[in-house]
Write a protein that holds these residues in place. Structure first.
Motif, short mmCIF file in Angstrom:
data_model
loop_
_atom_site.label_atom_id
_atom_site.label_comp_id
_atom_site.label_asym_id
_atom_site.label_seq_id
_atom_site.Cartn_x
_atom_site.Cartn_y
_atom_site.Cartn_z
N CYS A 112 0.82 -1.22 0.00
CA CYS A 112 0.00 0.00 0.00
C CYS A 112 0.85 1.26 0.00
CB CYS A 112 -0.98 -0.01 1.16
SG CYS A 112 -2.28 -1.26 0.95
N SER A 113 1.92 1.22 -0.81
CA SER A 113 2.84 2.36 -0.95
C SER A 113 3.02 2.70 -2.42
CB SER A 113 4.20 2.00 -0.33
OG SER A 113 5.14 3.04 -0.57
N LYS A 114 3.08 3.99 -2.72
CA LYS A 114 3.34 4.42 -4.09
C LYS A 114 4.74 3.99 -4.55
CE LYS A 114 0.24 8.40 -4.30
NZ LYS A 114 -0.62 7.80 -5.35
N ALA A 115 5.61 3.72 -3.58
CA ALA A 115 6.97 3.30 -3.94
C ALA A 115 6.98 1.94 -4.63
CB ALA A 115 7.84 3.25 -2.68
N ASP A 153 -1.88 -0.33 6.41
CA ASP A 153 -1.04 0.85 6.56
C ASP A 153 0.22 0.67 5.73
OD1 ASP A 153 -2.17 2.80 8.46
OD2 ASP A 153 -2.15 1.14 9.87
N GLU A 154 0.70 1.75 5.15
CA GLU A 154 1.87 1.69 4.27
C GLU A 154 3.05 1.03 4.96
OE1 GLU A 154 4.65 4.62 1.48
OE2 GLU A 154 3.37 5.48 3.05
N PHE A 155 3.58 -0.02 4.34
CA PHE A 155 4.69 -0.80 4.88
C PHE A 155 4.41 -1.26 6.32
CE2 PHE A 155 7.00 1.07 1.30
CZ PHE A 155 7.68 -0.06 0.84
N ALA A 156 3.14 -1.43 6.65
CA ALA A 156 2.71 -1.92 7.97
C ALA A 156 3.02 -0.94 9.08
CB ALA A 156 3.32 -3.30 8.27
N MET A 157 3.19 0.33 8.76
CA MET A 157 3.53 1.33 9.76
C MET A 157 2.31 2.19 10.07
SD MET A 157 7.33 2.43 8.51
CE MET A 157 8.49 1.16 7.96
N GLY A 158 1.62 1.82 11.15
CA GLY A 158 0.43 2.56 11.54
C GLY A 158 -0.47 1.68 12.38
N THR A 161 12.41 7.66 -5.00
CA THR A 161 11.60 6.68 -4.30
C THR A 161 11.29 7.13 -2.89
OG1 THR A 161 12.53 4.88 -5.61
CG2 THR A 161 11.47 4.27 -3.54
N PHE A 162 12.27 7.68 -2.19
CA PHE A 162 12.04 8.14 -0.83
C PHE A 162 10.93 9.19 -0.80
CE2 PHE A 162 12.82 10.71 2.95
CZ PHE A 162 12.99 9.74 3.91
N ALA A 163 10.87 10.01 -1.83
CA ALA A 163 9.83 11.04 -1.89
C ALA A 163 8.44 10.44 -2.02
CB ALA A 163 10.11 11.98 -3.06
N LEU A 164 8.36 9.19 -2.50
CA LEU A 164 7.07 8.53 -2.65
C LEU A 164 6.56 7.92 -1.36
CD1 LEU A 164 7.62 6.77 -6.10
CD2 LEU A 164 6.25 8.80 -5.65
N PHE A 165 7.43 7.74 -0.38
CA PHE A 165 6.99 7.23 0.91
C PHE A 165 6.06 8.23 1.58
CE2 PHE A 165 11.25 4.84 1.33
CZ PHE A 165 10.71 3.69 0.78
N GLY A 166 5.09 7.72 2.31
CA GLY A 166 4.19 8.58 3.05
C GLY A 166 4.88 9.18 4.27
N GLU A 167 4.19 10.12 4.90
CA GLU A 167 4.77 10.87 6.02
C GLU A 167 5.18 9.95 7.17
OE1 GLU A 167 3.52 14.48 9.13
OE2 GLU A 167 2.11 13.79 7.58
N GLU A 168 4.33 8.97 7.51
CA GLU A 168 4.65 8.11 8.65
C GLU A 168 5.86 7.22 8.36
OE1 GLU A 168 4.78 6.65 12.33
OE2 GLU A 168 3.49 8.29 11.66
N VAL A 169 5.96 6.71 7.15
CA VAL A 169 7.11 5.88 6.79
C VAL A 169 8.40 6.70 6.84
CG1 VAL A 169 8.19 4.50 4.96
CG2 VAL A 169 5.74 4.29 5.41
N ARG A 170 8.35 7.91 6.30
CA ARG A 170 9.54 8.78 6.34
C ARG A 170 9.93 9.10 7.79
NH1 ARG A 170 6.81 11.65 2.19
NH2 ARG A 170 6.53 13.47 3.54
N ARG A 171 8.92 9.34 8.62
CA ARG A 171 9.19 9.66 10.02
C ARG A 171 9.93 8.51 10.69
NH1 ARG A 171 4.31 10.52 11.65
NH2 ARG A 171 4.37 12.79 11.50
N ARG A 172 9.48 7.29 10.47
CA ARG A 172 10.11 6.15 11.14
C ARG A 172 11.51 5.86 10.58
NH1 ARG A 172 5.31 2.01 13.09
NH2 ARG A 172 3.69 3.61 13.27
N ILE A 173 11.70 6.11 9.30
CA ILE A 173 13.04 5.97 8.73
C ILE A 173 13.98 6.97 9.37
CG2 ILE A 173 14.42 6.25 6.65
CD1 ILE A 173 12.07 5.13 5.05
#
Length: 485
Positions: free
Chosen positions: A92-95, A125-130, A344-356
């Motif tokens: 469920c990620s645009k990446a 949730d995107e990459f199971a983060m949420g 690709t990183f820009a395609l991650f959602g806010e929560e995924v970027r936050r956890r990275i």
């Protein structure tokens, strides 16, 4: 209340299929009608009709030939975290929006080999983060218990929980890194079961935090969950952490709770809603009436477990998601490589970027000792604490979630508020224990609440046995009695 096959349990439909009272082809067709009827819940993000009808045709032949397997002809849904060969696998990620799985995950292969049928991929949730299914690039999945305001089904496996609760599949695969099967099950009034770490292969699952990730199952009853898990568990030489422990027979698990010592963290009761506490006491009373010895225990405060969990999982996520550079995985549309900007990183959602970012911070040279290294030491301390505790008690019982499902439009003041949705569930992943959420009653808004049962590793038979008793005497009818239409 429904009057068609979708109102039956997995065991009931299995029995009908086995004797040929219904054909898998008819059943699959009926389930797709149900999926279409409940399309507003946004559960299925991709349907696999060609695959499903092909599997159904083969199942019907085996049934007529008297060669039915354990799950012959049973339609299920699959969280979009699992590789199903030749189907999209996006997390469920645009990446990963155009990624098609070139192979089969071990867990889904086990299920197809036992005759289960794949209806399609489920929202998450995107990459199971949420913890709410609101970070999906496909939009939020909706809880079938919504009445007026739209409610979240929980996360990250929210689409799987909502699909089972709405009757659009008989069971659904989820994944559980910190409660992503059990918390959505609690919100949706169904059963969510995570086995011991290593019971199910992780091969073919998109990794979030590898030392926490474990396959799990959603079902309409404890018995249905046990039936599914019996076919999911296996040793896999392709997964370095796959367990060599003997595989139990969970469907027939029947270990009495009489004389067993059941612990509950009494120091957690003070700050909880009265409905949550009353349903917790209801579960303890059921076990006590069956002959169990109920014993108060002291655990650390919630935040000790929660902070350790998020420190370690964000670190592992930063490492795991580093593969999405656009070289092997990720967006490849831009042929020009900009060294200062990862498309690709820009395609991650806010929560995924936050956890990275959190993970990179914890793994950095200047923060390593007080970050990731400290998290590992704390995790070891926590695990040792629980190993000692399990010498005195056979099982620990407490609520699955501190509250009922909340609105899709609810706004958290800061990310840490959202992370507190996992306060009760992360422990099982920190220590690798099996755990299950069983519907126990309703909260103050007449929405489901689940009770959380946990044993030490590889004691699933006792866990399932106790969960069956809770389910029996709680008499929660859930999705059958509630008018979701």
């Amino acid at each position: 209340m429904k009057n068609n096959c979708s109102s039956l349990s997995l065991k009931q439909i299995r029995d009908l299929l086995k004797v040929g009272q219904i054909s898998p082809l008819t059943l699959v067709s009926e389930m797709y009608d149900e999926i279409d009827k409940f399309s507003n819940l946004n559960n299925f993000i991709a349907l696999s009709k060609d695959m499903a009808f092909e599997q159904a045709e083969k199942s019907w032949k085996r049934i007529k030939d008297g060669n039915a397997r354990k799950l012959e002809g049973i339609p299920i849904g699959v969280k979009d975290l699992y590789a199903v060969k030749n189907l999209k696998m996006t997390a469920c990620s645009k990446a990963l929006e155009n990624f098609v799985a070139p192979f089969e995950s071990q867990v889904t292969e086990n299920l197809w080999n036992e005759g289960a049928i794949c209806l399609g991929k489920l929202n998450m949730d995107e990459f199971a983060m949420g913890s709410s299914n609101r970070t999906s690039c496909f939009g939020a999945s909706i809880n079938p218990w919504s009445n007026g305001d739209k409610l979240v089904p929980g996360g990250s496996s929210g689409g799987s929980a909502s699909a089972v609760a709405s009757g659009t599949c008989f069971a659904a695969l989820g994944s559980d890194t910190g409660g992503s099967v059990r918390q959505p099950a609690s919100f949706c009034g169904i059963v969510g079961f995570k086995p011991s770490y290593g019971r199910c292969s992780r091969r073919g699952m998109i990794a979030y935090a590898s030392s926490f990730d474990q396959a799990g199952i959603f079902a309409r009853s404890v018995e249905d969950a046990a039936i599914m898990m019996d076919s999911m568990m296996s040793h896999d030489s392709g997964d370095s952490m796959s367990s060599m422990e003997k595989i139990p027979n969970l469907e027939n698990a029947n270990i009495s709770v009489k004389g067993k010592v059941i612990g509950y963290p009494a120091n957690w009761m003070d700050d909880l809603d009265s409905h949550v506490v009353n349903n917790w006491k209801k579960a303890l009373k059921i076990l006590e009436d069956l002959g169990a010895i109920i014993k108060p225990i002291d655990l650390l405060e919630f935040d000790a477990y929660l902070s350790t969990y998020y420190l370690l999982t964000s670190s592992e996520a930063a490492s795991n998601l580093a593969r999405y550079t656009g070289v092997c995985y990720g967006n490849k549309t831009d042929k020009k490589i900009n060294p200062e900007y990862n498309k690709t990183f820009a395609l991650f959602g806010e929560e995924v970027r936050r956890r990275i970012f959190m993970g990179v911070h914890n793994l950095s040279q200047e923060n390593y000792e007080n970050g990731y290294s400290l998290g590992l030491k704390t995790r070891k301390y926590i695990k040792n604490q629980f190993m000692d505790l399990f010498n005195d008690v056979s099982m620990i019982v407490y609520p699955c979630s501190p509250r009922e499902a909340f609105g899709v439009d609810s706004v958290f003041q800061n990310p840490s508020d959202a992370y507190h949705e996992d306060v009760f569930t992360v422990i099982a992943n920190l220590i690798g224990s099996p755990a299950i959420s069983v519907p126990i009653g309703l909260g103050k808004n007449n929405l489901p609440l689940g009770i959380h049962l946990m044993t030490k590793s590889f004691e699933e038979e006792f866990l399932i046995s106790a969960a069956k008793e809770i389910e029996k005497y709680a008499e929660f009818k859930g999705w059958l009695d509630y008018d979701k239409k």
